[in-house]
Design an enzyme around this catalytic site. Structure first.
Site, PDB file in Angstrom:
ATOM      1  N   ARG A  47       0.710  -1.357  -0.093  1.00 23.60           N
ATOM      2  CA  ARG A  47       0.009  -0.122   0.103  1.00 23.60           C
ATOM      3  C   ARG A  47       0.726   1.273  -0.169  1.00 23.60           C
ATOM      4  O   ARG A  47       0.485   2.186  -0.901  1.00 23.60           O
ATOM      5  CB  ARG A  47      -1.034  -0.041   1.220  1.00 23.60           C
ATOM      6  CG  ARG A  47      -1.790  -1.420   1.241  1.00 23.60           C
ATOM      7  CD  ARG A  47      -3.187  -0.903   1.631  1.00 23.60           C
ATOM      8  NE  ARG A  47      -3.838  -2.071   2.097  1.00 23.60           N
ATOM      9  CZ  ARG A  47      -4.804  -2.272   2.972  1.00 23.60           C
ATOM     10  NH1 ARG A  47      -5.076  -1.196   3.783  1.00 23.60           N
ATOM     11  NH2 ARG A  47      -5.387  -3.318   3.053  1.00 23.60           N
ATOM     12  N   ASP A 146     -16.063   8.127   9.195  1.00 26.82           N
ATOM     13  CA  ASP A 146     -14.918   7.236   8.848  1.00 26.82           C
ATOM     14  C   ASP A 146     -13.607   8.128   9.009  1.00 26.82           C
ATOM     15  O   ASP A 146     -13.855   9.312   8.657  1.00 26.82           O
ATOM     16  CB  ASP A 146     -15.148   6.493   7.596  1.00 26.82           C
ATOM     17  CG  ASP A 146     -14.262   5.275   7.721  1.00 26.82           C
ATOM     18  OD1 ASP A 146     -14.915   4.230   7.733  1.00 26.82           O
ATOM     19  OD2 ASP A 146     -12.857   5.486   7.617  1.00 26.82           O
TER      20      ASP A 146
END
Ligand SMILES: C[S@@+](CC[C@H](N)C(=O)[O-])C[C@H]1O[C@@H](n2cnc3c(N)ncnc32)[C@H](O)[C@@H]1O
Length: 283
Positions: A47, A146
């Site tokens: 990532r 979030d």
């Protein structure tokens, strides 16, 4: 010479040492409370490599120096890269009939907080449940938050492949979603009336001051506590108890439990808890 943790093979082009991994671990823990264990090395490599590539840098060390020196928007990219966002419509289905019962017994304008909304499947499941439980005249307010701004953008779009909405009963799907045609065939989009029930907002659960309003009738904080250590969970649960009304329900994920917070929450069902009447002494 220090050990290189980067996987071998054609894609493995950036040096990645145990010290780099440790640095990533410390930074994401400090920013988002997320604890990464040793098994996450490959995940971190793949990532963060994408960010190194986008920024035309050449190593993890260089990327982390850039992150700490320049900061700004790259902090958000760093967090977005390291969150795990797995979710589904009506995940842990048993919570939704409990939520519907609670809403039928309460006011026509309940407030519900979905505290780890990811790509939106959970808040839209809540919105459908609330709209159907309350019927005409019902006006639920659903706050969906979030830490990850990418998943929130997907959630706001409210567009999902047909495969994703399989858990939604067909009748309910027709009521609350529009089926795409032409270029949009194979996708559904939340109807505007459904989308209007949800306010999407970025929020880091680690922050001391959430400014979420409340009191809420229900909070769904599912499959996120698991990423935090005990002291972080403790602080979050205490603050959640303060914004949940007495008798309100807190839903958590299937592998989470509140056994050591019975002073704040009483078990009401499988991974479903009711806020006790007085939480001041405990909080
Ligand atoms: C595995 S998903 C769970 C999604 C949904 N609640 C469910 O159960 O299907 C975990 C979510 O928590 C979010 N998250 C992680 N750390 C967070 C934090 N510190 N504050 C807010 N959200 C966070 C991630 O971005 C991710 O979308």
């Amino acid at each position: 010479m220090s050990e290189d943790l980067s996987p071998s093979g054609p894609g493995a082009s950036y040096p990645f040492t145990p010290a780099d991994f440790e640095r990533v671990r410390k930074l994401i823990y400090a920013r988002a409370g997320i604890k990464l264990n040793d098994s996450k090395q490959n995940m971190v490599y793949s990532r963060i490599s994408r960010r190194i590539r986008v920024l035309s840098l050449s190593s993890f060390g260089q990327y982390l120096d850039h992150l700490e020196a320049a900061g700004g928007q790259e902090w958000q990219e760093f967090v977005n890269a390291l969150t795990s966002n797995l979710t589904a419509f009506y995940r842990e289905q048993h919570h939704f009939p409990m939520l519907a019962d609670l809403l039928r017994q309460g006011s026509k304008t309940p407030a519900i907080w979905c505290a780890a909304a990811s790509t939106g499947e959970e808040p839209y499941s809540i919105a459908m449940t609330a709209a159907d439980a309350l019927g005409a005249g019902g006006k639920p307010r659903i706050l969906a938050t979030d830490i990850d701004t990418n998943v929130l953008a997907t959630a706001r779009r409210g567009v999902y492949p047909l495969e994703a909405v399989k858990p939604v009963p067909p009748e309910q799907l027709r009521r609350h979603f529009l089926k795409g045609s032409g270029a949009n065939a194979g996708f559904v989009r939340a109807r505007p009336q459904l989308a209007a029930l949800i306010e999407f907002r970025q929020l880091n659960l680690l922050e001391a001051d959430w400014k979420v309003g409340g009191p809420f009738d229900a909070i769904l904080c599912r499959n996120v506590l698991i990423y935090f250590d005990k002291p972080t969970q403790k602080g979050i649960l205490e603050r959640m108890a303060r914004v949940l009304r007495p008798g309100g329900l807190l839903f958590i994920g299937h592998s989470e439990n509140l056994t050591d917070r019975r002073d704040l929450f009483r078990l009401r069902g499988k991974t479903a808890y009711e806020r006790v009447a007085d939480v001041k002494a405990a909080a």
